[in-house]
Scaffold this motif. Structure first.
Motif, short mmCIF file in Angstrom:
data_model
loop_
_atom_site.label_atom_id
_atom_site.label_comp_id
_atom_site.label_asym_id
_atom_site.label_seq_id
_atom_site.Cartn_x
_atom_site.Cartn_y
_atom_site.Cartn_z
N HIS A 1 1.07 -1.14 0.13
CA HIS A 1 -0.10 0.09 0.17
C HIS A 1 0.78 1.29 0.05
N LEU A 2 1.89 1.30 1.11
CA LEU A 2 2.80 2.41 1.01
C LEU A 2 3.50 2.57 -0.19
N ASP A 3 3.92 1.42 -0.73
CA ASP A 3 4.70 1.71 -1.99
C ASP A 3 3.88 2.14 -3.14
N ASP A 4 2.76 1.66 -3.38
CA ASP A 4 1.85 2.15 -4.48
C ASP A 4 1.32 3.56 -4.13
N MET A 5 1.27 3.95 -2.85
CA MET A 5 1.15 5.63 -2.68
C MET A 5 2.24 6.38 -3.01
N TYR A 6 3.36 5.87 -2.77
CA TYR A 6 4.75 6.72 -3.12
C TYR A 6 4.96 6.65 -4.59
N ALA A 7 4.45 5.51 -5.38
CA ALA A 7 4.62 5.58 -6.58
C ALA A 7 3.75 6.39 -7.56
N THR A 8 2.45 6.74 -6.74
CA THR A 8 1.39 7.32 -7.72
C THR A 8 1.17 8.97 -7.07
N SER A 9 1.77 9.20 -5.97
CA SER A 9 1.66 10.58 -5.66
C SER A 9 3.06 11.22 -4.92
N PRO A 10 3.14 12.59 -5.11
CA PRO A 10 4.43 13.35 -4.49
C PRO A 10 4.56 12.94 -3.19
N PRO A 11 5.61 12.79 -2.60
CA PRO A 11 5.82 12.39 -1.11
C PRO A 11 5.16 13.23 -0.18
N GLU A 12 5.02 14.54 -0.34
CA GLU A 12 4.22 15.59 0.44
C GLU A 12 2.73 15.35 0.10
N SER A 13 2.33 14.51 -0.51
CA SER A 13 0.71 14.12 -0.62
C SER A 13 0.26 12.88 -0.27
N VAL A 14 1.43 12.21 0.31
CA VAL A 14 1.07 10.77 0.74
C VAL A 14 0.64 10.79 2.12
N HIS A 15 -0.52 10.47 2.41
CA HIS A 15 -0.88 10.41 4.03
C HIS A 15 -1.31 8.97 4.44
N ALA A 16 -0.57 8.19 3.63
CA ALA A 16 -0.92 6.72 4.31
C ALA A 16 -0.20 6.23 5.82
N LEU A 17 -0.38 5.53 6.50
CA LEU A 17 0.11 5.57 7.76
C LEU A 17 0.93 4.13 7.67
#
Length: 153
Positions: free
Chosen positions: A20-36
């Motif tokens: 989940h985290l890997d996909d979030m960082y691959a999809t969104s800029p780091p400052e826009s990733v709010h996954a825990l």
């Protein structure tokens, strides 16, 4: 399918959350990733559930209490093998019921604007969520969509 409150110690859930985290960082800029991450999901204000089909992990969802009557949906994810089988809808219904039982009257969430997040946005819309302004500590972000829903008692 069975849904259980999870302690986040199993290797299957750790792998799903890392994916989940890997996909979030691959999809969104780091400052826009709010996954825990796992440690953040173990905080006292967070309740975490997993869904299982037989002995196979099918998905997860978390509820973070952010006010006396307000909760935030976090870490909604299904496994590749469980996609299209209604797991996300059942997890969302479970979380909503638990939030209502605990006295919450509002649920909110943040998700992405990219096409990757379209299935999630559609699921939330079908469940009665509507777009809203940023809530809690969130700020306006062109990569985020904020949604909320009033819970009926």
């Amino acid at each position: 399918m069975r849904i259980i409150k999870d302690d986040l110690t199993g290797p299957e859930i750790k792998a799903l959350l890392q994916s989940h985290l890997d996909d979030m960082y691959a999809t969104s800029p780091p400052e826009s990733v709010h996954a825990l991450d796992v440690d953040a999901l173990r905080q006292p204000e967070v309740t975490f559930w997993t869904a299982w089909l037989e002995d196979d992990l099918a998905g997860c969802i978390a509820l973070k209490t952010i006010g006396s009557d307000h909760g935030e949906i976090k870490s909604m994810r299904t496994t590749e093998n469980a996609r299209g089988k209604g797991v996300a809808s059942k997890l969302l219904s479970h979380l909503t019921a638990k939030a209502t039982e605990s006295g919450l009257t509002r649920l909110s969430l943040e998700t992405g604007t990219e096409a990757f997040f379209e299935p999630a946005r559609n699921l939330y819309k079908r469940d009665g969520f509507v777009e809203c302004e940023p809530f809690g500590s969130y700020a306006l972000d062109p990569n985020s969509v904020f949604m909320t829903k009033t819970l009926l008692r």
